[in-house]
Write a protein that holds these residues in place. Structure first.
Motif, PDB file in Angstrom:
ATOM      1  N   ASP A 138     -18.190 -12.548  32.111  1.00  0.00           N
ATOM      2  CA  ASP A 138     -18.079 -13.309  33.361  1.00  0.00           C
ATOM      3  C   ASP A 138     -17.166 -12.600  34.355  1.00  0.00           C
ATOM      4  O   ASP A 138     -17.432 -12.596  35.567  1.00  0.00           O
ATOM      5  CB  ASP A 138     -17.561 -14.728  33.095  1.00  0.00           C
ATOM      6  CG  ASP A 138     -18.569 -15.588  32.346  1.00  0.00           C
ATOM      7  OD1 ASP A 138     -19.754 -15.190  32.291  1.00  0.00           O
ATOM      8  OD2 ASP A 138     -18.174 -16.639  31.827  1.00  0.00           O
ATOM      9  N   ASP A 139     -16.080 -11.990  33.852  1.00  0.00           N
ATOM     10  CA  ASP A 139     -15.176 -11.238  34.725  1.00  0.00           C
ATOM     11  C   ASP A 139     -15.899 -10.037  35.331  1.00  0.00           C
ATOM     12  O   ASP A 139     -15.740  -9.731  36.520  1.00  0.00           O
ATOM     13  CB  ASP A 139     -13.934 -10.768  33.959  1.00  0.00           C
ATOM     14  CG  ASP A 139     -13.027 -11.920  33.553  1.00  0.00           C
ATOM     15  OD1 ASP A 139     -13.131 -13.002  34.167  1.00  0.00           O
ATOM     16  OD2 ASP A 139     -12.213 -11.725  32.628  1.00  0.00           O
ATOM     17  N   LEU A 140     -16.703  -9.358  34.515  1.00  0.00           N
ATOM     18  CA  LEU A 140     -17.441  -8.194  35.010  1.00  0.00           C
ATOM     19  C   LEU A 140     -18.466  -8.619  36.072  1.00  0.00           C
ATOM     20  O   LEU A 140     -18.623  -7.947  37.093  1.00  0.00           O
ATOM     21  CB  LEU A 140     -18.148  -7.480  33.860  1.00  0.00           C
ATOM     22  CG  LEU A 140     -17.245  -6.897  32.763  1.00  0.00           C
ATOM     23  CD1 LEU A 140     -18.085  -6.221  31.699  1.00  0.00           C
ATOM     24  CD2 LEU A 140     -16.218  -5.948  33.329  1.00  0.00           C
ATOM     25  N   GLN A 141     -19.116  -9.752  35.842  1.00  0.00           N
ATOM     26  CA  GLN A 141     -20.085 -10.245  36.823  1.00  0.00           C
ATOM     27  C   GLN A 141     -19.394 -10.666  38.119  1.00  0.00           C
ATOM     28  O   GLN A 141     -19.940 -10.502  39.204  1.00  0.00           O
ATOM     29  CB  GLN A 141     -20.892 -11.393  36.227  1.00  0.00           C
ATOM     30  CG  GLN A 141     -21.838 -10.899  35.148  1.00  0.00           C
ATOM     31  CD  GLN A 141     -22.531 -12.010  34.395  1.00  0.00           C
ATOM     32  OE1 GLN A 141     -22.042 -13.129  34.336  1.00  0.00           O
ATOM     33  NE2 GLN A 141     -23.672 -11.687  33.803  1.00  0.00           N
ATOM     34  N   SER A 142     -18.163 -11.171  38.005  1.00  0.00           N
ATOM     35  CA  SER A 142     -17.382 -11.512  39.199  1.00  0.00           C
ATOM     36  C   SER A 142     -17.070 -10.256  40.010  1.00  0.00           C
ATOM     37  O   SER A 142     -17.115 -10.268  41.243  1.00  0.00           O
ATOM     38  CB  SER A 142     -16.070 -12.193  38.813  1.00  0.00           C
ATOM     39  OG  SER A 142     -16.315 -13.381  38.130  1.00  0.00           O
ATOM     40  N   VAL A 143     -16.742  -9.163  39.303  1.00  0.00           N
ATOM     41  CA  VAL A 143     -16.458  -7.889  39.981  1.00  0.00           C
ATOM     42  C   VAL A 143     -17.710  -7.392  40.705  1.00  0.00           C
ATOM     43  O   VAL A 143     -17.639  -6.960  41.855  1.00  0.00           O
ATOM     44  CB  VAL A 143     -15.938  -6.829  38.977  1.00  0.00           C
ATOM     45  CG1 VAL A 143     -15.882  -5.455  39.611  1.00  0.00           C
ATOM     46  CG2 VAL A 143     -14.569  -7.214  38.452  1.00  0.00           C
ATOM     47  N   ILE A 144     -18.852  -7.480  40.040  1.00  0.00           N
ATOM     48  CA  ILE A 144     -20.111  -7.023  40.658  1.00  0.00           C
ATOM     49  C   ILE A 144     -20.402  -7.827  41.925  1.00  0.00           C
ATOM     50  O   ILE A 144     -20.715  -7.257  42.974  1.00  0.00           O
ATOM     51  CB  ILE A 144     -21.282  -7.114  39.658  1.00  0.00           C
ATOM     52  CG1 ILE A 144     -21.113  -6.064  38.562  1.00  0.00           C
ATOM     53  CG2 ILE A 144     -22.626  -6.923  40.370  1.00  0.00           C
ATOM     54  CD1 ILE A 144     -22.102  -6.173  37.422  1.00  0.00           C
ATOM     55  N   SER A 145     -20.268  -9.156  41.861  1.00  0.00           N
ATOM     56  CA  SER A 145     -20.547  -9.971  43.054  1.00  0.00           C
ATOM     57  C   SER A 145     -19.529  -9.698  44.160  1.00  0.00           C
ATOM     58  O   SER A 145     -19.885  -9.663  45.340  1.00  0.00           O
ATOM     59  CB  SER A 145     -20.610 -11.453  42.709  1.00  0.00           C
ATOM     60  OG  SER A 145     -19.380 -11.901  42.220  1.00  0.00           O
ATOM     61  N   LEU A 146     -18.267  -9.467  43.793  1.00  0.00           N
ATOM     62  CA  LEU A 146     -17.237  -9.122  44.782  1.00  0.00           C
ATOM     63  C   LEU A 146     -17.606  -7.820  45.500  1.00  0.00           C
ATOM     64  O   LEU A 146     -17.548  -7.738  46.732  1.00  0.00           O
ATOM     65  CB  LEU A 146     -15.870  -8.972  44.093  1.00  0.00           C
ATOM     66  CG  LEU A 146     -14.759  -8.346  44.928  1.00  0.00           C
ATOM     67  CD1 LEU A 146     -14.212  -9.364  45.925  1.00  0.00           C
ATOM     68  CD2 LEU A 146     -13.650  -7.818  44.054  1.00  0.00           C
ATOM     69  N   LEU A 147     -17.998  -6.810  44.734  1.00  0.00           N
ATOM     70  CA  LEU A 147     -18.329  -5.511  45.336  1.00  0.00           C
ATOM     71  C   LEU A 147     -19.607  -5.567  46.162  1.00  0.00           C
ATOM     72  O   LEU A 147     -19.730  -4.865  47.163  1.00  0.00           O
ATOM     73  CB  LEU A 147     -18.418  -4.436  44.258  1.00  0.00           C
ATOM     74  CG  LEU A 147     -17.081  -4.087  43.596  1.00  0.00           C
ATOM     75  CD1 LEU A 147     -17.281  -3.083  42.473  1.00  0.00           C
ATOM     76  CD2 LEU A 147     -16.082  -3.552  44.612  1.00  0.00           C
TER      77      LEU A 147
END
Length: 165
Positions: A138-147
Motif C-alpha cells: 500500500d505504501d508503494l502504491q501511494s508513492v506511485i500515485s504521488l509521483l
C-alpha cells in the motif's frame, strides 16, 4: 520486502516507427516536392537529425515528427530539442535527442519528493533508475500515485516497473 523501480525509458522501436511514418508523410507533401531534406534516426545515440533547405521546412518536419511520436504514445517531454542552425550550403539543421533513463539531478528531485511525503519507504538511486522499497505494498502504491500527480511538475515521463511483493 516489496519493491519497484522508477525508470524513464522510451521504446526505440516506437521512435523508429514514428520516424518512418514521418518520412513517408514528408515525401508525399506538396511543399516538400523538389526540395532538399533529410530525416535520419541514429538508433545508437537515440537521436534524430532534421535537415532541410529552409528553416520553415525544418520546423514543418519537426511538427510532423512530433505528431507521429504523440500518436505512438511517446511523451514529448522526453525530447531534448536543439535550436535550428545553419550547416552551410543554404541548409538548416536541428537535432532532437531522446532522453533515456533518469538523470542524477532528476532522480534526486524524485527522491526528495518521496521523502517529503513522509510515506514509509526507502529509495535508492541505481544507475539511471530509482529502487523504492517498503514494508507494505500500500505504501508503494501511494508513492506511485504521488509521483503520477507530480509528473508534470517534475517534467519527466516515468514508468513504474519490476513490482515485487
Amino acid at each position: 520486502m516489496p519493491s519497484f523501480d522508477i525508470v524513464s525509458e522510451v521504446s526505440i522501436q516506437e521512435i523508429d516507427n514514428a520516424v518512418n511514418q514521418a518520412q513517408k508523410e514528408i515525401a508525399s507533401r506538396y511543399d516538400f516536392k523538389g526540395k532538399k531534406y533529410e530525416l535520419v534516426l541514429d538508433k545508437q545515440k537515440v537521436e534524430m537529425k532534421l535537415t532541410a533547405d529552409s528553416e520553415t521546412h525544418v520546423i514543418a518536419m519537426a511538427d510532423i515528427v512530433n505528431s507521429k511520436l504523440l500518436k505512438r504514445g511517446i511523451d514529448l517531454v522526453s525530447l531534448d530539442i536543439d535550436k535550428i542552425k545553419p550547416i552551410g550550403g543554404m541548409m538548416m539543421s536541428q537535432n532532437i535527442k531522446v532522453k533515456q533513463g533518469l538523470e542524477t539531478d532528476v532522480a534526486k528531485k524524485i527522491t526528495k519528493t518521496i521523502k517529503d511525503s513522509k510515506i514509509k519507504v526507502d529509495t535508492q538511486i541505481q544507475d539511471k533508475q530509482i529502487r523504492v522499497t517498503g514494508k507494505k505494498i500500500d505504501d508503494l502504491q501511494s508513492v506511485i500515485s504521488l509521483l503520477k500527480e507530480k509528473q508534470q511538475e517534475l517534467k519527466i515521463p516515468m514508468q513504474f516497473v519490476n513490482m515485487k511483493s
